[in-house]
Design a protein around this motif. Structure first.
Motif: not given
Length: 125
Positions: A45, A69, A74, A91, A95, A97
């Protein structure tokens, strides 16, 4: 940007890179919508925001996360995540998420790995 991609039941070959703000949503039961990859993350992502829901992600081997990610927000909902060698979710970067109602199991080095000074995340249920 902003589109929703509906994925029908079946097993699909990855890897996938999401670099636009889209939603990828499985139709049917989570265990019926499977995306697999070997020697790479199943999904990488790299967008400002996005959503995946109702998917099974299977990383079958090689030094990669199932879900990688490195930026953005996300939203991961009702997924099932496995990774043969590394953590199920990596992660890092900037990021942040949200991961909720997601089963992360059968991983080589743990469920979720958050690293770097800017990375964070929210894990629910």
């Amino acid at each position: 940007e902003g589109d929703e991609i509906r994925v029908r039941p079946g097993t699909y070959a990855g890897p996938l890179t999401l670099d636009k703000a889209v939603s990828v949503v499985g139709e049917g039961q989570t265990e019926e919508v499977v995306i697999e990859a070997r020697d790479a993350p199943v999904i990488t992502f790299r967008a400002a925001r996005g959503r995946i829901a109702g998917l099974t992600l299977r990383q079958l081997g090689g030094r990669a996360y199932a879900l990688d990610i490195d930026q953005g927000r996300l939203h991961v909902e009702r997924c099932d995540i496995e990774a043969a060698e590394l953590a199920g979710v990596g992660i890092y970067g900037d990021a942040d998420p949200i991961i909720e109602r997601t089963r992360i199991h059968h991983t080589g080095e743990g469920g979720v790995f958050i690293y770097g000074s800017e990375a964070r995340g929210t894990l629910l249920d």
